[in-house]
Scaffold this motif. Structure first.
Motif, mmCIF file in Angstrom:
data_model
loop_
_atom_site.group_PDB
_atom_site.id
_atom_site.type_symbol
_atom_site.label_atom_id
_atom_site.label_comp_id
_atom_site.label_asym_id
_atom_site.label_seq_id
_atom_site.Cartn_x
_atom_site.Cartn_y
_atom_site.Cartn_z
ATOM 1 N N TRP A 31 0.819 -1.204 0.000
ATOM 2 C CA TRP A 31 0.000 0.000 0.000
ATOM 3 C C TRP A 31 0.853 1.254 0.000
ATOM 4 O O TRP A 31 0.409 2.314 -0.446
ATOM 5 C CB TRP A 31 -0.914 0.018 1.226
ATOM 6 C CG TRP A 31 -2.025 -0.955 1.124
ATOM 7 C CD1 TRP A 31 -2.024 -2.259 1.545
ATOM 8 C CD2 TRP A 31 -3.315 -0.741 0.537
ATOM 9 N NE1 TRP A 31 -3.224 -2.852 1.264
ATOM 10 C CE2 TRP A 31 -4.034 -1.935 0.658
ATOM 11 C CE3 TRP A 31 -3.909 0.356 -0.066
ATOM 12 C CZ2 TRP A 31 -5.338 -2.061 0.190
ATOM 13 C CZ3 TRP A 31 -5.212 0.222 -0.523
ATOM 14 C CH2 TRP A 31 -5.913 -0.974 -0.395
ATOM 15 N N LEU A 32 2.066 1.161 0.524
ATOM 16 C CA LEU A 32 2.927 2.327 0.683
ATOM 17 C C LEU A 32 4.375 1.865 0.672
ATOM 18 O O LEU A 32 4.696 0.843 1.269
ATOM 19 C CB LEU A 32 2.612 3.019 2.027
ATOM 20 C CG LEU A 32 3.446 4.200 2.454
ATOM 21 C CD1 LEU A 32 3.156 5.395 1.556
ATOM 22 C CD2 LEU A 32 3.140 4.570 3.890
ATOM 23 N N VAL A 33 5.241 2.600 -0.018
ATOM 24 C CA VAL A 33 6.670 2.296 -0.036
ATOM 25 C C VAL A 33 7.403 3.482 0.582
ATOM 26 O O VAL A 33 7.136 4.630 0.231
ATOM 27 C CB VAL A 33 7.177 2.021 -1.468
ATOM 28 C CG1 VAL A 33 8.688 1.869 -1.494
ATOM 29 C CG2 VAL A 33 6.507 0.775 -2.029
ATOM 30 N N MET A 34 8.305 3.173 1.499
ATOM 31 C CA MET A 34 9.092 4.207 2.176
ATOM 32 C C MET A 34 10.569 3.866 2.055
ATOM 33 O O MET A 34 10.938 2.696 2.035
ATOM 34 C CB MET A 34 8.710 4.287 3.654
ATOM 35 C CG MET A 34 7.242 4.587 3.900
ATOM 36 S SD MET A 34 6.791 4.601 5.633
ATOM 37 C CE MET A 34 6.995 2.888 6.086
ATOM 38 N N THR A 35 11.387 4.902 1.970
ATOM 39 C CA THR A 35 12.830 4.704 1.903
ATOM 40 C C THR A 35 13.499 5.460 3.043
ATOM 41 O O THR A 35 12.964 6.456 3.538
ATOM 42 C CB THR A 35 13.404 5.205 0.569
ATOM 43 O OG1 THR A 35 13.220 6.617 0.475
ATOM 44 C CG2 THR A 35 12.741 4.518 -0.605
ATOM 45 N N ALA A 36 14.671 4.996 3.424
ATOM 46 C CA ALA A 36 15.469 5.693 4.428
ATOM 47 C C ALA A 36 16.005 6.987 3.820
ATOM 48 O O ALA A 36 16.137 7.106 2.592
ATOM 49 C CB ALA A 36 16.614 4.807 4.898
ATOM 50 N N SER A 37 16.330 7.946 4.668
ATOM 51 C CA SER A 37 16.791 9.250 4.173
ATOM 52 C C SER A 37 18.163 9.162 3.515
ATOM 53 O O SER A 37 18.497 9.995 2.671
ATOM 54 C CB SER A 37 16.817 10.270 5.306
ATOM 55 O OG SER A 37 17.715 9.849 6.320
ATOM 56 N N ASP A 38 18.952 8.154 3.877
ATOM 57 C CA ASP A 38 20.300 8.037 3.323
ATOM 58 C C ASP A 38 20.395 6.959 2.235
ATOM 59 O O ASP A 38 21.460 6.386 2.008
ATOM 60 C CB ASP A 38 21.316 7.777 4.431
ATOM 61 C CG ASP A 38 20.984 6.556 5.278
ATOM 62 O OD1 ASP A 38 19.864 6.020 5.145
ATOM 63 O OD2 ASP A 38 21.838 6.162 6.087
ATOM 64 N N ILE A 39 19.296 6.730 1.534
ATOM 65 C CA ILE A 39 19.302 5.784 0.409
ATOM 66 C C ILE A 39 20.164 6.371 -0.709
ATOM 67 O O ILE A 39 20.225 7.585 -0.892
ATOM 68 C CB ILE A 39 17.865 5.511 -0.078
ATOM 69 C CG1 ILE A 39 17.832 4.401 -1.108
ATOM 70 C CG2 ILE A 39 17.208 6.769 -0.600
ATOM 71 C CD1 ILE A 39 16.423 3.964 -1.490
#
Length: 125
Positions: free
Chosen positions: A49-57
């Motif tokens: 439903w939702l994809v999130m990434t880390a800030s340091d990707i």
């Protein structure tokens, strides 16, 4: 006579900590998919439903992710680093997908509180 609730009010958490707790709740509920390949598969199978990434990707990984699943699911960057999220995932992971609708809404709201999601009104300026 009605009893009064004398319980002390809970202190309000900082937005980043509230987001961290929401992601942790997703993990405990079994509704968090971690890692690029697993997230891509969940998106293709319409489970995410939702994809999130880390800030340091890394920029290249983010570009690959947007190319692979950007048309299927919204991708947002969290204000949390891989090191901070490693407490949840037990290793540094940059890509996460939420597979439960209600928990995705919770994470979306927490991302909004953090300022990670730009509204259309904000973008028109």
């Amino acid at each position: 006579m009605a009893k009064k609730n004398n319980a002390p009010a809970k202190p309000k958490l900082p937005p980043e900590e509230a987001l961290y707790q929401a992601v942790s709740l997703c993990r405990k509920a079994g509704a968090l998919t971690m890692g690029f390949d697993a997230v891509e598969e969940a998106c293709v199978k319409s489970k995410a439903w939702l994809v999130m990434t880390a800030s340091d990707i890394s920029p290249k990984t983010l570009q690959r992710l947007n190319y692979a699943v950007g048309d299927l699911v919204d991708v947002f960057t969290m204000p949390l680093t891989q090191d901070k999220l490693a407490d949840i995932s037990h290793k540094p992971v940059a890509v996460y997908a939420v597979t439960d609708r209600n928990l995705a809404k919770l994470c979306f709201d927490r991302l909004s509180d953090c300022g990670a999601i730009k509204n259309e009104e904000d973008m028109s300026e």
